[in-house]
Enzyme design. Structure first.
Site, PDB file in Angstrom:
ATOM      1  N   CYS A 130       0.875  -1.179   0.000  1.00 28.50           N
ATOM      2  CA  CYS A 130       0.000   0.000   0.000  1.00 28.50           C
ATOM      3  C   CYS A 130       0.909   1.224   0.000  1.00 28.50           C
ATOM      4  O   CYS A 130       1.763   1.359   0.879  1.00 28.50           O
ATOM      5  CB  CYS A 130      -0.894  -0.028   1.241  1.00 28.50           C
ATOM      6  SG  CYS A 130      -1.931   1.433   1.391  1.00 28.50           S
ATOM      7  N   CYS A 137      -2.764  15.071   2.927  1.00 29.07           N
ATOM      8  CA  CYS A 137      -3.890  14.969   1.987  1.00 29.07           C
ATOM      9  C   CYS A 137      -4.810  16.167   2.166  1.00 29.07           C
ATOM     10  O   CYS A 137      -5.069  16.585   3.289  1.00 29.07           O
ATOM     11  CB  CYS A 137      -4.666  13.677   2.234  1.00 29.07           C
ATOM     12  SG  CYS A 137      -6.031  13.435   1.070  1.00 29.07           S
ATOM     13  N   CYS A 141     -11.216  13.822   4.954  1.00 32.33           N
ATOM     14  CA  CYS A 141     -12.180  12.829   5.438  1.00 32.33           C
ATOM     15  C   CYS A 141     -12.101  12.802   6.979  1.00 32.33           C
ATOM     16  O   CYS A 141     -11.003  12.754   7.540  1.00 32.33           O
ATOM     17  CB  CYS A 141     -11.854  11.445   4.879  1.00 32.33           C
ATOM     18  SG  CYS A 141     -11.893  11.395   3.075  1.00 32.33           S
ATOM     19  N   CYS A 144     -10.113  10.051   9.128  1.00 37.20           N
ATOM     20  CA  CYS A 144      -8.774   9.707   8.638  1.00 37.20           C
ATOM     21  C   CYS A 144      -7.698  10.531   9.330  1.00 37.20           C
ATOM     22  O   CYS A 144      -7.799  11.760   9.412  1.00 37.20           O
ATOM     23  CB  CYS A 144      -8.742   9.953   7.125  1.00 37.20           C
ATOM     24  SG  CYS A 144      -7.095   9.803   6.421  1.00 37.20           S
ATOM     25  N   GLY A 190      -2.911  10.481   0.837  1.00 37.37           N
ATOM     26  CA  GLY A 190      -3.171  11.294  -0.345  1.00 37.37           C
ATOM     27  C   GLY A 190      -4.315  10.792  -1.196  1.00 37.37           C
ATOM     28  O   GLY A 190      -4.775   9.666  -1.060  1.00 37.37           O
ATOM     29  N   GLU A 191      -4.805  11.678  -2.063  1.00 39.22           N
ATOM     30  CA  GLU A 191      -5.864  11.351  -3.021  1.00 39.22           C
ATOM     31  C   GLU A 191      -5.185  11.181  -4.391  1.00 39.22           C
ATOM     32  O   GLU A 191      -4.729  12.170  -4.999  1.00 39.22           O
ATOM     33  CB  GLU A 191      -6.911  12.477  -3.043  1.00 39.22           C
ATOM     34  CG  GLU A 191      -7.835  12.487  -4.242  1.00 39.22           C
ATOM     35  CD  GLU A 191      -8.517  11.155  -4.523  1.00 39.22           C
ATOM     36  OE1 GLU A 191      -9.288  10.701  -3.684  1.00 39.22           O
ATOM     37  OE2 GLU A 191      -8.256  10.584  -5.614  1.00 39.22           O
ATOM     38  N   CYS A 365      -3.745   4.785   8.544  1.00 39.53           N
ATOM     39  CA  CYS A 365      -2.877   5.588   7.698  1.00 39.53           C
ATOM     40  C   CYS A 365      -2.766   7.002   8.251  1.00 39.53           C
ATOM     41  O   CYS A 365      -3.754   7.631   8.588  1.00 39.53           O
ATOM     42  CB  CYS A 365      -3.473   5.617   6.296  1.00 39.53           C
ATOM     43  SG  CYS A 365      -2.564   6.628   5.185  1.00 39.53           S
TER      44      CYS A 365
HETATM   45  S1  SF4 Z   1      -5.882   9.990   2.694  1.00 42.23           S
HETATM   46 FE1  SF4 Z   1      -7.771   9.122   1.786  1.00 42.23          FE
HETATM   47  S2  SF4 Z   1      -9.171   8.825   3.528  1.00 42.23           S
HETATM   48 FE2  SF4 Z   1      -7.530  10.228   4.197  1.00 42.23          FE
HETATM   49  S3  SF4 Z   1      -8.335  12.304   3.830  1.00 42.23           S
HETATM   50 FE3  SF4 Z   1      -7.167  11.719   2.016  1.00 42.23          FE
HETATM   51  S4  SF4 Z   1      -8.706  10.815   0.630  1.00 42.23           S
HETATM   52 FE4  SF4 Z   1      -9.629  10.862   2.678  1.00 42.23          FE
END
Ligand code: SF4
Length: 376
Positions: A130, A137, A141, A144, A190-191, A365
């Site tokens: 992963c 990020c 969310c 997270c 990250g996205e 994460c």
């Molecule tokens: S790493 Fe994934 S779950 Fe976390 S804020 Fe960014 S998009 Fe959302």
């Protein structure tokens, strides 16, 4: 012969420094080698050395003339992400905190698995990495830990590739490894679709036959739902699989959990993008669904999820939320997870519960970076 002579006397004062060599394809490298007056085959040779032989310095590429190696050391510096922290769990999961060249850190996880036959005999090993696509990020969310970091910066293609090379090296996995099935999920920090070009370039590099040789079918990119990029991704040749992090079945709740929901057109736009996504003959789109106790884990949620997926070739990965400090949610009970899964399956929607892995090593994460954990 002449090109060989040119290569040996090369003095590329006019040549520009090479940006991000680990993120370059053989043709890119050949073009840069051409600027040095070197023959084109050097491009593939260098690519193979970087990506399959996994050299860690230009000096290790014995096939290159020494002058060429010296020029490359001056013009094209690179390194793999350094291991700043390594946390091994009893189930074999190893979570890495990796330090990039400018000191930013990202997380990557090694997840080993064994596949058993009906009699319980181990058939083969399967490994999943992963990896991260951004340091921090911007998506925010609410469940997270990475979101709490905010966005530090996006990674280059070479930094994304470098995580894979680092983990392959740490765990002794050869390029194109036969018995070892290497899966890759872009699901770390990250996205991915907010760093689209670098992510897709890293996929092209990692799947090239002269390099690590990963199969696109064994790569999954997980997005929080960047709708226009879902369509663009669908049109990519040899694209990986798509997972969409859904986590709620009403706009009200999704907006609360994932504040990007409204700006992306809400659940209706997301479902439309999923429906328009061109799946291969045996392919399914994956909904990722993080279960939060008392928030999104009711049977009514499961029924709405099934309704949202009607007519869509999809499956659901259920993830019991991994508790993180300062985040006001609770993990669902095992009974609630099982009931949710049963409800989805009863509605004809394949649903799998992802085993929690490496919980004792900050498995959520973002935890390593946020807590500044760097101990070996
Ligand atoms: S790493 Fe994934 S779950 Fe976390 S804020 Fe960014 S998009 Fe959302």
């Amino acid at each position: 012969m002449e090109s060989r002579r040119a290569e040996l006397r090369t003095a590329p004062q006019h040549a520009e420094a090479w940006e991000d060599p680990l993120g370059l394809m053989p043709d890119d490298l050949a073009a840069r080698a051409g600027e040095f007056g070197w023959p084109r085959f050097r491009g593939r040779q260098i690519f193979n050395a970087l990506q399959a032989q996994r050299v860690q310095s230009w000096d290790e590429i014995a096939a290159l003339p020494q002058r060429a190696r010296q020029h490359l050391a001056a013009m094209a510096p690179w390194s793999w992400p350094a291991v700043a922290g390594r946390f091994a769990a009893a189930d074999g999961t190893v979570r890495y905190l990796l330090r990039l060249g400018d000191g930013e850190t990202v997380e990557a996880v090694y997840l080993p698995d064994e596949i058993f036959d009906a009699e319980g005999r181990a058939l083969r090993r399967r490994t999943t990495f992963c990896i991260s696509t951004q340091a921090g990020c911007p998506v925010n969310c609410q469940f997270c830990m990475t979101a709490r970091l905010g966005l530090k910066r996006s990674l280059t293609a070479g930094e994304i590739v470098g995580q894979v090379l680092r983990l392959m090296h740490e765990h002794g996995i050869a390029a194109g490894a036969g018995g070892e099935r290497l899966n890759l999920v872009y699901m770390g920090m990250g996205e991915p679709f907010l760093n689209y070009a670098a992510v897709m370039q890293s996929v092209r590099v990692l799947t090239h036959g002269a390099g690590a040789g990963l199969s696109p079918r064994r790569i999954t990119i997980s997005t929080s739902g960047i709708v226009d990029k879902i369509a663009r991704f669908g049109a990519e040749p040899n694209r990986p699989r798509l997972a969409i992090s859904l986590n709620a079945t009403t706009d009200e709740l999704r907006q609360r959990l994932m504040p990007l929901n409204r700006a992306q057109g809400g659940l209706a736009a997301l479902a439309a993008a999923a429906r328009a996504f061109p799946l291969g003959p045996r392919e399914r789109l994956t909904w990722e669904y993080v279960l939060l106790a008392g928030v999104n884990d009711s049977l009514a949620d499961a029924r709405r999820l099934a309704a949202l997926s009607a007519g869509l070739r999809a499956k659901v990965n259920l993830i019991a939320w991994n508790a993180g400090p300062e985040i006001p949610f609770a993990p669902p009970s095992p009974d609630a997870v099982a009931a949710f899964q049963r409800q989805l399956r009863a509605s004809g929607l394949p649903a799998y519960v992802r085993r929690p892995r490496g919980r004792e090593v900050y498995a959520a994460c973002g935890q390593l970076s946020r807590q500044g954990v760097v101990a070996e």
